[in-house]
Enzyme design. Structure first.
Site, PDB file in Angstrom:
ATOM      1  N   HIS A  83       5.804  -0.681  -2.733  1.00 38.97           N
ATOM      2  CA  HIS A  83       5.543   0.046  -3.852  1.00 38.97           C
ATOM      3  C   HIS A  83       5.685   1.453  -3.765  1.00 38.97           C
ATOM      4  O   HIS A  83       4.800   2.227  -4.563  1.00 38.97           O
ATOM      5  CB  HIS A  83       3.835  -0.529  -4.255  1.00 38.97           C
ATOM      6  CG  HIS A  83       3.894  -1.645  -4.789  1.00 38.97           C
ATOM      7  ND1 HIS A  83       2.665  -2.395  -4.877  1.00 38.97           N
ATOM      8  CD2 HIS A  83       5.045  -2.741  -5.182  1.00 38.97           C
ATOM      9  CE1 HIS A  83       3.158  -3.982  -5.371  1.00 38.97           C
ATOM     10  NE2 HIS A  83       4.231  -3.908  -5.419  1.00 38.97           N
ATOM     11  N   ASN A 131       0.863  -1.353   0.225  1.00 39.91           N
ATOM     12  CA  ASN A 131      -0.152  -0.042  -0.060  1.00 39.91           C
ATOM     13  C   ASN A 131       0.812   1.087   0.217  1.00 39.91           C
ATOM     14  O   ASN A 131       1.792   1.294   0.505  1.00 39.91           O
ATOM     15  CB  ASN A 131      -1.029  -0.069   1.239  1.00 39.91           C
ATOM     16  CG  ASN A 131      -1.732  -1.160   1.173  1.00 39.91           C
ATOM     17  OD1 ASN A 131      -2.079  -1.582   0.173  1.00 39.91           O
ATOM     18  ND2 ASN A 131      -2.561  -1.392   2.322  1.00 39.91           N
ATOM     19  N   ASN A 142      -8.392 -12.951   3.973  1.00 36.07           N
ATOM     20  CA  ASN A 142      -9.145 -11.850   3.010  1.00 36.07           C
ATOM     21  C   ASN A 142     -10.559 -12.155   3.120  1.00 36.07           C
ATOM     22  O   ASN A 142     -11.050 -13.201   3.733  1.00 36.07           O
ATOM     23  CB  ASN A 142      -8.527 -12.831   1.586  1.00 36.07           C
ATOM     24  CG  ASN A 142      -8.651 -11.666   0.448  1.00 36.07           C
ATOM     25  OD1 ASN A 142      -9.887 -11.249  -0.006  1.00 36.07           O
ATOM     26  ND2 ASN A 142      -7.780 -11.447  -0.087  1.00 36.07           N
ATOM     27  N   LEU A 143     -11.327 -11.646   2.433  1.00 36.31           N
ATOM     28  CA  LEU A 143     -12.674 -11.568   2.410  1.00 36.31           C
ATOM     29  C   LEU A 143     -13.232 -12.742   1.692  1.00 36.31           C
ATOM     30  O   LEU A 143     -14.332 -13.418   1.811  1.00 36.31           O
ATOM     31  CB  LEU A 143     -13.598 -10.364   1.904  1.00 36.31           C
ATOM     32  CG  LEU A 143     -13.550  -8.898   2.434  1.00 36.31           C
ATOM     33  CD1 LEU A 143     -14.180  -7.991   1.680  1.00 36.31           C
ATOM     34  CD2 LEU A 143     -13.980  -9.163   3.882  1.00 36.31           C
TER      35      LEU A 143
HETATM   36  P1  OAD Z   1      -6.092  -5.719  -4.891  1.00 33.86           P
HETATM   37  O1  OAD Z   1      -7.255  -4.580  -5.092  1.00 33.86           O
HETATM   38  O2  OAD Z   1      -5.869  -6.448  -6.129  1.00 33.86           O
HETATM   39  O3  OAD Z   1      -6.886  -6.801  -4.038  1.00 33.86           O
HETATM   40  C1  OAD Z   1      -7.641  -6.285  -2.747  1.00 33.86           C
HETATM   41  C2  OAD Z   1      -7.886  -7.611  -1.911  1.00 33.86           C
HETATM   42  O4  OAD Z   1      -8.265  -7.314  -0.647  1.00 33.86           O
HETATM   43  C3  OAD Z   1      -8.845  -8.807  -2.634  1.00 33.86           C
HETATM   44  O5  OAD Z   1      -8.496 -10.047  -2.553  1.00 33.86           O
HETATM   45  C4  OAD Z   1     -10.103  -8.497  -1.669  1.00 33.86           C
HETATM   46  O6  OAD Z   1     -10.683  -9.683  -1.409  1.00 33.86           O
HETATM   47  C5  OAD Z   1      -9.646  -8.129  -0.377  1.00 33.86           C
HETATM   48  N1  OAD Z   1     -10.222  -7.316   0.471  1.00 33.86           N
HETATM   49  C6  OAD Z   1     -11.169  -6.212   0.448  1.00 33.86           C
HETATM   50  N2  OAD Z   1     -11.711  -5.809   1.556  1.00 33.86           N
HETATM   51  C7  OAD Z   1     -11.074  -6.632   2.364  1.00 33.86           C
HETATM   52  C8  OAD Z   1     -11.158  -6.492   3.947  1.00 33.86           C
HETATM   53  N3  OAD Z   1     -12.078  -5.907   4.574  1.00 33.86           N
HETATM   54  N4  OAD Z   1     -10.748  -7.642   4.803  1.00 33.86           N
HETATM   55  C9  OAD Z   1      -9.606  -8.544   3.916  1.00 33.86           C
HETATM   56  N5  OAD Z   1      -9.637  -8.430   2.789  1.00 33.86           N
HETATM   57  C10 OAD Z   1     -10.239  -7.532   1.869  1.00 33.86           C
HETATM   58  O7  OAD Z   1      -5.141  -5.093  -3.985  1.00 33.86           O
HETATM   59  P2  OAD Z   1      -3.599  -5.547  -3.770  1.00 33.86           P
HETATM   60  O8  OAD Z   1      -3.698  -6.910  -4.008  1.00 33.86           O
HETATM   61  O9  OAD Z   1      -2.966  -4.983  -2.643  1.00 33.86           O
HETATM   62  O10 OAD Z   1       0.382  -1.461  -6.988  1.00 33.86           O
HETATM   63  O11 OAD Z   1      -2.780  -4.846  -5.316  1.00 33.86           O
HETATM   64  C11 OAD Z   1      -1.589  -5.266  -5.601  1.00 33.86           C
HETATM   65  C12 OAD Z   1      -0.988  -4.089  -6.250  1.00 33.86           C
HETATM   66  O12 OAD Z   1      -1.851  -3.783  -7.486  1.00 33.86           O
HETATM   67  C13 OAD Z   1      -1.253  -2.803  -5.581  1.00 33.86           C
HETATM   68  O13 OAD Z   1      -0.037  -2.410  -4.379  1.00 33.86           O
HETATM   69  C14 OAD Z   1      -0.937  -1.769  -6.380  1.00 33.86           C
HETATM   70  C15 OAD Z   1      -1.695  -2.535  -7.756  1.00 33.86           C
HETATM   71  O14 OAD Z   1      -1.252  -2.464  -9.115  1.00 33.86           O
HETATM   72  C16 OAD Z   1       0.861  -0.481  -7.428  1.00 33.86           C
HETATM   73  O15 OAD Z   1       0.223   0.461  -7.262  1.00 33.86           O
HETATM   74  C17 OAD Z   1       2.448  -0.375  -7.855  1.00 33.86           C
END
Ligand code: OAD
Length: 243
Positions: free
Chosen positions: A120, A103, A212-213
């Site tokens: 990141h 994040n 995760n959800l």
């Molecule tokens: P994503 O938006 O891809 O995934 C978010 C995840 O959080 C999903 O699997 C949801 O199911 C889960 N989620 C949502 N709300 C939740 C909650 N309240 N409790 C638990 N889990 C929850 O985000 P990232 O995996 O962080 O990179 O994305 C990775 C990277 O993709 C980011 O850092 C960004 C993007 O490209 C850059 O900007 C360089």
């Protein structure tokens, strides 16, 4: 799954070295949009335009506007119990935790975490493309802003874009191969190298847990998938490790 995570066989042992990887899901309950969920950040934005060096070179003002909006939003959100539980764990168990986040928000720091590896980058940091100095930057960034170190108007958001090398990879690899527990929280496991951290930790003998959800693309790599909101499940999980 029992309500008390302490009863799960996979969590019965003592873990000396805990690595926690957080993703956008941990900040979702604070009101920060995730990237890939419905209503997420990429909706309405082409990744190539706002999250690549080529996109920035083509239209830097547009890219600044995108990140300025994200940076402004930080003053409207607060850390939630998941961020606070991690800060609490660090304070109670110094040197036991390595916290890695994908994040770019500052909610871990505002919750009280002192050592956060922002692989990141960070919204509240600007990177000078001329002298490579990083400057703490709280307000909007524009194409005319001057670097306080070299005086060139060459500041960009200090965000690791697609095609760029994430930060802290040496420290992260060291932590992954020496940890005995990896917890991945709120990440969809779609962006490498972070998506592969579970395999590295697992191959080195660590127990692996995701929060995760919903199940993710990497769920089969984890010894335990804890399904539910990070604000509830992560504090439960961390307190089950406190012994
Ligand atoms: P994503 O938006 O891809 O995934 C978010 C995840 O959080 C999903 O699997 C949801 O199911 C889960 N989620 C949502 N709300 C939740 C909650 N309240 N409790 C638990 N889990 C929850 O985000 P990232 O995996 O962080 O990179 O994305 C990775 C990277 O993709 C980011 O850092 C960004 C993007 O490209 C850059 O900007 C360089």
């Amino acid at each position: 799954m029992p309500n008390d995570l302490r009863k799960l066989p996979v969590l019965q042992q003592h873990f000396d070295r805990v690595v926690v990887l957080t993703g956008a899901g941990i900040s979702a309950e604070s009101g920060v949009a995730t990237f890939r969920d419905s209503g997420g950040l990429w909706e309405g934005h082409r990744i190539e335009e706002v999250a690549t060096p080529e996109g920035f070179n083509a239209d830097p003002q547009k890219v600044h506007q995108f990140y300025n909006a994200r940076r402004r939003q930080l003053s409207e959100v607060e850390p939630n119990p998941a961020h606070l539980a991690l800060a609490h764990f660090e304070q109670n168990h110094p040197s036991r935790l390595t916290l890695i986040t994908q994040n770019v928000d500052d909610l871990h720091e505002r919750a009280g975490s002192n050592c956060v590896l922002h692989m990141h980058g960070e919204l509240r940091s600007a990177l000078c493309q001329s002298c490579e100095v990083k400057i703490r930057h709280l307000g909007d960034l524009t194409v005319t802003d001057i670097c306080s170190n070299c005086s060139n108007p060459t500041l960009r958001p200090d965000i690791v874009w697609f095609g760029e090398m994430p930060y802290f990879l040496d420290e992260i690899t060291e932590a992954l191969i020496t940890c005995d527990l990896l917890i991945a929280v709120g990440t969809s496991a779609q962006v490498y190298p972070a998506a592969g951290f579970v395999q590295t930790a697992r191959e080195s003998g660590a127990t692996t847990v995701e929060v995760n959800l919903e199940p993710t693309a990497a769920s089969h790599w984890f010894d335990l998938s804890v399904i539910g909101p990070a604000s509830i499940k992560l504090p439960e999980l961390l307190s089950s490790l406190s012994a």
